[in-house]
Write a protein that holds these residues in place. Structure first.
Motif, PDB file in Angstrom:
ATOM      1  N   ARG A   1      33.117 122.102  16.563  1.00  0.00           N
ATOM      2  CA  ARG A   1      33.762 123.251  15.955  1.00  0.00           C
ATOM      3  C   ARG A   1      33.577 123.276  14.437  1.00  0.00           C
ATOM      4  NH1 ARG A   1      38.720 122.289  17.940  1.00  0.00           N
ATOM      5  NH2 ARG A   1      38.219 123.141  19.956  1.00  0.00           N
ATOM      6  N   ALA A   2      33.505 122.089  13.837  1.00  0.00           N
ATOM      7  CA  ALA A   2      33.439 122.016  12.374  1.00  0.00           C
ATOM      8  C   ALA A   2      32.029 122.269  11.846  1.00  0.00           C
ATOM      9  CB  ALA A   2      33.940 120.654  11.902  1.00  0.00           C
TER      10      ALA A   2
ATOM     11  N   LEU B   1      46.655 126.511  14.358  1.00  0.00           N
ATOM     12  CA  LEU B   1      46.258 126.815  12.984  1.00  0.00           C
ATOM     13  C   LEU B   1      45.106 125.920  12.540  1.00  0.00           C
ATOM     14  CD1 LEU B   1      46.958 128.560  10.522  1.00  0.00           C
ATOM     15  CD2 LEU B   1      48.479 126.751   9.751  1.00  0.00           C
ATOM     16  N   ARG B   2      45.177 124.642  12.930  1.00  0.00           N
ATOM     17  CA  ARG B   2      44.107 123.715  12.545  1.00  0.00           C
ATOM     18  C   ARG B   2      42.780 124.110  13.176  1.00  0.00           C
ATOM     19  NH1 ARG B   2      46.181 117.975  13.997  1.00  0.00           N
ATOM     20  NH2 ARG B   2      44.067 117.369  13.459  1.00  0.00           N
TER      21      ARG B   2
ATOM     22  N   ALA C   1      37.149 128.914  11.248  1.00  0.00           N
ATOM     23  CA  ALA C   1      36.905 129.917  10.207  1.00  0.00           C
ATOM     24  C   ALA C   1      35.968 129.377   9.136  1.00  0.00           C
ATOM     25  CB  ALA C   1      38.227 130.363   9.591  1.00  0.00           C
ATOM     26  N   VAL C   2      36.124 128.090   8.785  1.00  0.00           N
ATOM     27  CA  VAL C   2      35.232 127.498   7.778  1.00  0.00           C
ATOM     28  C   VAL C   2      33.792 127.590   8.258  1.00  0.00           C
ATOM     29  CG1 VAL C   2      34.586 125.367   6.610  1.00  0.00           C
ATOM     30  CG2 VAL C   2      36.982 125.933   6.872  1.00  0.00           C
TER      31      VAL C   2
ATOM     32  N   VAL D   1      36.713 119.400   7.336  1.00  0.00           N
ATOM     33  CA  VAL D   1      37.457 118.153   7.529  1.00  0.00           C
ATOM     34  C   VAL D   1      38.641 118.097   6.558  1.00  0.00           C
ATOM     35  CG1 VAL D   1      37.312 115.646   7.330  1.00  0.00           C
ATOM     36  CG2 VAL D   1      35.459 116.912   8.413  1.00  0.00           C
ATOM     37  N   ALA D   2      38.408 118.508   5.298  1.00  0.00           N
ATOM     38  CA  ALA D   2      39.478 118.476   4.301  1.00  0.00           C
ATOM     39  C   ALA D   2      40.642 119.365   4.728  1.00  0.00           C
ATOM     40  CB  ALA D   2      38.941 118.920   2.945  1.00  0.00           C
ATOM     41  N   PHE D   3      40.328 120.583   5.191  1.00  0.00           N
ATOM     42  CA  PHE D   3      41.380 121.495   5.646  1.00  0.00           C
ATOM     43  C   PHE D   3      42.157 120.898   6.810  1.00  0.00           C
ATOM     44  CE2 PHE D   3      39.496 125.321   3.532  1.00  0.00           C
ATOM     45  CZ  PHE D   3      40.649 125.695   2.891  1.00  0.00           C
ATOM     46  N   ASP D   4      41.405 120.280   7.736  1.00  0.00           N
ATOM     47  CA  ASP D   4      42.042 119.717   8.923  1.00  0.00           C
ATOM     48  C   ASP D   4      43.043 118.633   8.526  1.00  0.00           C
ATOM     49  OD1 ASP D   4      42.184 119.901  11.730  1.00  0.00           O
ATOM     50  OD2 ASP D   4      41.143 117.986  11.916  1.00  0.00           O
ATOM     51  N   LEU D   5      42.618 117.752   7.615  1.00  0.00           N
ATOM     52  CA  LEU D   5      43.502 116.666   7.179  1.00  0.00           C
ATOM     53  C   LEU D   5      44.693 117.219   6.415  1.00  0.00           C
ATOM     54  CD1 LEU D   5      40.891 113.960   6.109  1.00  0.00           C
ATOM     55  CD2 LEU D   5      42.287 114.054   8.177  1.00  0.00           C
ATOM     56  N   LEU D   6      44.430 118.237   5.579  1.00  0.00           N
ATOM     57  CA  LEU D   6      45.500 118.854   4.791  1.00  0.00           C
ATOM     58  C   LEU D   6      46.575 119.437   5.707  1.00  0.00           C
ATOM     59  CD1 LEU D   6      45.360 119.068   1.678  1.00  0.00           C
ATOM     60  CD2 LEU D   6      44.873 121.492   1.973  1.00  0.00           C
ATOM     61  N   LEU D   7      46.123 120.139   6.746  1.00  0.00           N
ATOM     62  CA  LEU D   7      47.077 120.756   7.674  1.00  0.00           C
ATOM     63  C   LEU D   7      47.810 119.702   8.494  1.00  0.00           C
ATOM     64  CD1 LEU D   7      45.019 123.854   8.792  1.00  0.00           C
ATOM     65  CD2 LEU D   7      47.134 123.861   7.506  1.00  0.00           C
TER      66      LEU D   7
END
Lengths: 224, 246
Positions: free
Chosen positions: A70-71, B154-155, B161-162, B204-210
């Motif tokens: 997905r990423a 959301l994650r 979306a990224v 990855v950064a967004f995922d960890l942040l969330l």
């Protein structure tokens, strides 16, 4: 309103449906690209997922693969493959990217399906003296089948979408109508192409929905 | 013409330090645009998804159409989605934001709804017994308890979306996708690889942040340390059912 009329007239022009660049040709390309890659991905992913699920190993990999997939942007992989030496061999970058992105949903769903089989049933089957092979084919796979099928369905819809993106890197398929429209700055052609793509994707989803409804009860699983 | 310099840019290497140092500003701008597009679109999706999920739960008749419509939107390939919005928004960043927001709807609505439906009946009864009105019950009991499931959605929506933002390059607003698109046309390997890696890093950064935000927002779950509670079932199933769309 004006755009809608233009889109309609683009779609109803016979010349846009025939020939190498025509809608029919692109539609057939798109269909075979999707179905062919789905078959290849299933042949790769399902044996691995069923084996891992049966043995109960590699769960972290199987579940996380979907997250990793997905990423990673599909577009980036398509372009990266195009720039490798593979890029000089026609449709290969497209085919490889399609298969790569179809594998995670297949693998994850089939693995989860195998692991969620009621362990009491598995123990009962073992108690009856079933071998590992019999256990997989007669007990675990039939019970895991609904989730395996869900994985195939997600992969199929995913393949339709990825095959559309392949047009950005020069691959065949319906996406070419859209990219050609952008190059010609023709909004009606862009929208008409998008309508054809959307209808194709929805028909694919509907075919799976119908297939699942008509399937025998054991293959449908509980409604979730 | 003088002899071309023999550095990694001239050799068109995949990995090139000179590229990073000479194009720092371009990369930074692209990353910023990428982050902006992602954040705005997911927030827009959230603003639309929350009322839809509440409506679907309150009025049974609304659940079918809401879930059906968002699933249909999710089925449409990204390139087609952006193209369908072209007559409405032209070649603008708004087109990319709206397209991405529509995609995030499915994941968000489904997960918020699942979270709300997972609220134990005893908790709701207790709130009612304590004299909570419907609004207060929703805000102080149900929404907090639905948060873990909603955050999972959301994650996934944000990470998707990224990745999808790159497709916005077709209308010239794709953040790092623009660099990938330009790099494809000029066969600039270092640019394509760098932009692709940055995309994954942002995701990855967004995922960890969330994930961190979720921990902060749900302090009552911390003691139980999600692992045994989540187990094989729920977490894995949510991932499996969500899939992913390019």
């Amino acid at each position: 309103m004006n755009t809608l009329a233009e889109v309609w007239s683009w779609l109803t022009t016979a010349a846009h449906w025939s020939g190498e660049m025509g809608i029919w040709h692109r539609l057939v390309q798109h269909f075979w690209l999707t179905v062919g890659c789905l078959a290849v991905s299933c042949l790769i992913a399902l044996p691995v997922a069923l084996t891992l699920g049966h043995l109960g190993r590699g769960g972290a990999l199987a579940v996380n693969l979907a997250n990793i997939g997905r990423a990673v942007p599909t577009f980036a992989i398509l372009v990266l493959l195009l720039l490798t030496p593979l890029g000089r061999h026609g449709e290969w970058p497209t085919v490889i990217a399609l298969v790569l992105f179809a594998i995670p949903p297949l693998l994850t769903n089939a693995y989860v399906g195998m692991r969620e089989v009621d362990q009491d049933v598995v123990r009962a089957a073992r108690g009856m003296g079933m071998t590992g092979r019999q256990l997989v084919w007669r007990v675990e796979l039939p019970l895991a089948f609904p989730l395996v099928l869900t994985g195939v369905r997600i992969a199929a819809v995913q393949l339709v979408a990825t095959a559309t993106l392949a047009a950005l890197v020069g691959g065949g398929g319906l996406g070419r109508i859209i990219t050609a429209g952008f190059n010609l700055a023709s909004t009606p052609q862009v929208v008409a192409g998008a309508v054809v793509v959307a209808v194709f994707a929805l028909l694919m989803e509907a075919a799976f929905e119908a297939g699942q409804r008509c399937a025998p009860a054991w293959a449908r699983g509980r409604m979730r | 013409m003088t002899a071309p310099p023999d550095d990694c840019l001239a050799r068109n290497d995949w990995i090139c330090g000179d590229y990073l140092s000479t194009r720092r500003h371009i990369l930074l701008d692209a990353v910023l645009e990428h982050v902006q597009l992602t954040v705005v679109s997911v927030l827009l999706g959230l603003v639309i998804a929350l009322p839809l999920a509440l409506l679907a739960r309150r009025r049974r008749w609304a659940a079918g159409p809401v879930l059906g419509l968002t699933t249909v939107l999710y089925t449409i390939p990204s390139l087609a989605m952006f193209s369908l919005l072209l007559p409405l928004y032209g070649l603008s960043a708004a087109l990319v934001v709206v397209g991405l927001a529509l995609y995030s709807l499915t994941l968000l609505v489904r997960n918020i709804l699942a979270g709300l439906e997972g609220v134990p009946a005893e908790a709701k009864d207790a709130a009612r017994g304590m004299g909570y009105g419907p609004t207060r019950q929703l805000l102080t009991v149900e929404l907090p308890l639905a948060l873990p499931a909603a955050m999972a959605g959301l994650r996934i929506a944000t990470v998707s979306a990224v990745a999808l933002t790159t497709v916005g390059a077709i209308v010239g607003h794709g953040g790092l996708g623009n660099l990938i698109y330009a790099g494809m046309n000029s066969f600039f390997k270092a640019q394509v690889l760098t932009a692709s890696v940055l995309c994954v890093l942002i995701a990855v950064a967004f995922d960890l942040l969330l994930l961190g935000a979720e921990r902060l927002l749900t302090p009552w779950r911390r003691g139980r340390a999600g692992r045994p509670a989540r187990g094989r079932g729920a977490g894995a199933r949510r991932l499996a059912a969500a899939g992913r769309r390019p």
